[in-house]
Scaffold this motif. Structure first.
Motif, PDB file in Angstrom:
ATOM      1  N   TYR A  82      -5.007   4.417   6.638  1.00 26.33           N
ATOM      2  CA  TYR A  82      -3.904   5.318   6.285  1.00 26.33           C
ATOM      3  C   TYR A  82      -4.304   6.297   5.185  1.00 26.33           C
ATOM      4  O   TYR A  82      -3.928   7.484   5.216  1.00 26.33           O
ATOM      5  N   ALA A  83      -5.059   5.839   4.202  1.00 27.97           N
ATOM      6  CA  ALA A  83      -5.478   6.727   3.111  1.00 27.97           C
ATOM      7  C   ALA A  83      -6.389   7.831   3.624  1.00 27.97           C
ATOM      8  O   ALA A  83      -6.317   8.981   3.169  1.00 27.97           O
ATOM      9  N   GLY A 117       2.163   2.570   1.309  1.00 26.64           N
ATOM     10  CA  GLY A 117       2.725   1.280   0.907  1.00 26.64           C
ATOM     11  C   GLY A 117       3.804   0.793   1.855  1.00 26.64           C
ATOM     12  O   GLY A 117       3.934  -0.414   2.106  1.00 26.64           O
ATOM     13  N   ALA A 118       4.574   1.731   2.413  1.00 22.51           N
ATOM     14  CA  ALA A 118       5.649   1.358   3.332  1.00 22.51           C
ATOM     15  C   ALA A 118       5.117   0.893   4.683  1.00 22.51           C
ATOM     16  O   ALA A 118       5.742   0.072   5.358  1.00 22.51           O
ATOM     17  N   PHE A 119       3.971   1.400   5.080  1.00 15.99           N
ATOM     18  CA  PHE A 119       3.402   1.046   6.379  1.00 15.99           C
ATOM     19  C   PHE A 119       2.588  -0.250   6.348  1.00 15.99           C
ATOM     20  O   PHE A 119       2.306  -0.818   7.408  1.00 15.99           O
ATOM     21  N   LEU A 120       2.218  -0.723   5.168  1.00 18.61           N
ATOM     22  CA  LEU A 120       1.244  -1.811   5.065  1.00 18.61           C
ATOM     23  C   LEU A 120       1.665  -3.091   5.780  1.00 18.61           C
ATOM     24  O   LEU A 120       0.841  -3.774   6.372  1.00 18.61           O
ATOM     25  N   LEU A 141       9.740  -4.002  10.398  1.00 16.51           N
ATOM     26  CA  LEU A 141      10.546  -3.953  11.614  1.00 16.51           C
ATOM     27  C   LEU A 141      11.448  -2.728  11.592  1.00 16.51           C
ATOM     28  O   LEU A 141      11.730  -2.114  12.628  1.00 16.51           O
ATOM     29  N   LEU A 142      11.906  -2.356  10.382  1.00 14.89           N
ATOM     30  CA  LEU A 142      12.725  -1.156  10.208  1.00 14.89           C
ATOM     31  C   LEU A 142      12.148  -0.340   9.065  1.00 14.89           C
ATOM     32  O   LEU A 142      12.025  -0.838   7.945  1.00 14.89           O
ATOM     33  N   LEU A 143      11.799   0.897   9.341  1.00 17.60           N
ATOM     34  CA  LEU A 143      11.302   1.816   8.324  1.00 17.60           C
ATOM     35  C   LEU A 143      12.379   2.848   8.047  1.00 17.60           C
ATOM     36  O   LEU A 143      12.827   3.554   8.965  1.00 17.60           O
ATOM     37  N   PHE A 170       1.427  16.311   9.911  1.00 16.93           N
ATOM     38  CA  PHE A 170       1.019  16.028  11.289  1.00 16.93           C
ATOM     39  C   PHE A 170       0.657  14.551  11.451  1.00 16.93           C
ATOM     40  O   PHE A 170       1.111  13.882  12.384  1.00 16.93           O
ATOM     41  N   HIS A 171      -0.164  14.036  10.538  1.00 13.42           N
ATOM     42  CA  HIS A 171      -0.581  12.638  10.633  1.00 13.42           C
ATOM     43  C   HIS A 171       0.594  11.694  10.408  1.00 13.42           C
ATOM     44  O   HIS A 171       0.669  10.620  11.027  1.00 13.42           O
ATOM     45  N   MET A 172       1.518  12.095   9.545  1.00 16.63           N
ATOM     46  CA  MET A 172       2.697  11.276   9.302  1.00 16.63           C
ATOM     47  C   MET A 172       3.536  11.120  10.575  1.00 16.63           C
ATOM     48  O   MET A 172       4.004  10.020  10.910  1.00 16.63           O
ATOM     49  N   LYS A 173       3.717  12.202  11.298  1.00 16.83           N
ATOM     50  CA  LYS A 173       4.461  12.132  12.558  1.00 16.83           C
ATOM     51  C   LYS A 173       3.773  11.197  13.540  1.00 16.83           C
ATOM     52  O   LYS A 173       4.433  10.414  14.233  1.00 16.83           O
ATOM     53  N   GLU A 174       2.440  11.279  13.602  1.00 16.98           N
ATOM     54  CA  GLU A 174       1.698  10.400  14.488  1.00 16.98           C
ATOM     55  C   GLU A 174       1.850   8.944  14.070  1.00 16.98           C
ATOM     56  O   GLU A 174       1.993   8.046  14.914  1.00 16.98           O
ATOM     57  N   MET A 175       1.824   8.681  12.771  1.00 24.62           N
ATOM     58  CA  MET A 175       1.989   7.319  12.268  1.00 24.62           C
ATOM     59  C   MET A 175       3.367   6.760  12.627  1.00 24.62           C
ATOM     60  O   MET A 175       3.510   5.582  12.975  1.00 24.62           O
ATOM     61  N   LEU A 176       4.394   7.606  12.547  1.00 21.98           N
ATOM     62  CA  LEU A 176       5.744   7.181  12.910  1.00 21.98           C
ATOM     63  C   LEU A 176       5.825   6.859  14.396  1.00 21.98           C
ATOM     64  O   LEU A 176       6.420   5.845  14.794  1.00 21.98           O
ATOM     65  N   ARG A 177       5.230   7.706  15.215  1.00 21.46           N
ATOM     66  CA  ARG A 177       5.247   7.448  16.664  1.00 21.46           C
ATOM     67  C   ARG A 177       4.515   6.156  16.996  1.00 21.46           C
ATOM     68  O   ARG A 177       4.959   5.378  17.851  1.00 21.46           O
TER      69      ARG A 177
END
Length: 251
Positions: free
Chosen positions: A126-127, A155-158, A162-164, A179-186
């Motif tokens: 992620y970093a 820290g939130a993704f680590l 179940l719910l972000l 852009f990368h954040m959107k991909e991480m959410l998907r």
């Protein structure tokens, strides 16, 4: 848009939630559901009740009536159990400036009992994607707002929540990080988590979210699949039209 792995199992259920501050009803009988695999956008003008609902969902504030359930457990009566299942990124993260970025991430991983090998793998990945891998050894006090936002998001993704829940998650992010954040959410949604976020960037909400809700004066004005709510218009047009109609009713 749309997630092939999405199911109809509700992870977040908000039922008839009301929150009153003096004479102002910040939330007025709000109900909504977010299923596993769903990215849910929550939009509204300033003061509409977005942050009040978010703070109620994550257990920071208690509603006056109604119930909020995460994976079947009530935030009202079993807040600690619910908090183990979620991650929350506020609109203005307040984090320990005397720690380094890596110390903060280790602290978050410790709280959610992420194994050492898995945390190292996720932190590195992620970093690197968000462009702060070379800054994790520096004190957070030296970080810019955007760097702090990236750190809190990592820290939130680590612990693979179940719910972000995120409040204005794209504020302060540069275009590449967005852009990368959107991909991480998907990717997180594709693994079966639910994502609930508020944003003023309506174009991002429209393109990213499977479902949306529009709130005004503490009441849900519209909710459902993004394509159904938007129709042949843009989300911006629908949003502005609903806000204008709501203001007309109040006059």
């Amino acid at each position: 848009m749309g997630n092939e792995r999405r199911t109809e199992r509700p992870i977040l259920v908000v039922k008839d939630v009301t929150r009153v501050f003096g004479e102002k009803r910040a939330l007025d009988g709000v109900s909504l559901e977010v299923s596993a695999g769903c990215i849910f956008g929550f939009v509204g003008p300033n003061g509409a009740g977005k942050t009040t609902l978010i703070r109620s969902i994550v257990g920071v504030a208690k509603p006056d009536s109604g119930d909020i359930r995460i994976a079947g457990q009530s935030v009202i009566t079993d807040a600690l159990a619910c908090k183990r299942l979620i991650a929350y990124v506020p609109d203005n993260p307040d984090i320990y400036e005397f720690l380094t970025g890596m110390q903060y991430l280790d602290y978050m991983a410790d709280i959610f009992e992420v194994p050492a090998d898995l945390r190292a793998q996720r932190i590195d990945a992620y970093a690197e994607r968000l462009g702060i891998a070379d800054d994790l050894g520096s004190l957070i006090s030296a970080y810019s707002h955007g760097m702090r936002q990236k750190l809190v998001l990592i820290g939130a993704f680590l612990h693979e929540p179940l719910l972000l829940v995120l409040d204005e998650p794209f504020v302060g992010l540069d275009p590449e990080a967005s852009f990368h954040m959107k991909e991480m959410l998907r990717e997180l949604a594709a693994r079966g988590s639910a994502i609930f976020f508020s944003s003023h960037v309506l174009e991002v909400v429209e393109k990213l979210c499977d479902e949306i809700a529009i709130i005004k004066n503490g009441r849900i004005q519209a909710a459902g699949p993004t394509a159904s709510v938007v129709g042949d218009d843009s989300l911006e047009e629908v949003f502005l039209d609903m806000v204008d109609q709501s203001e007309e009713v109040l006059r």
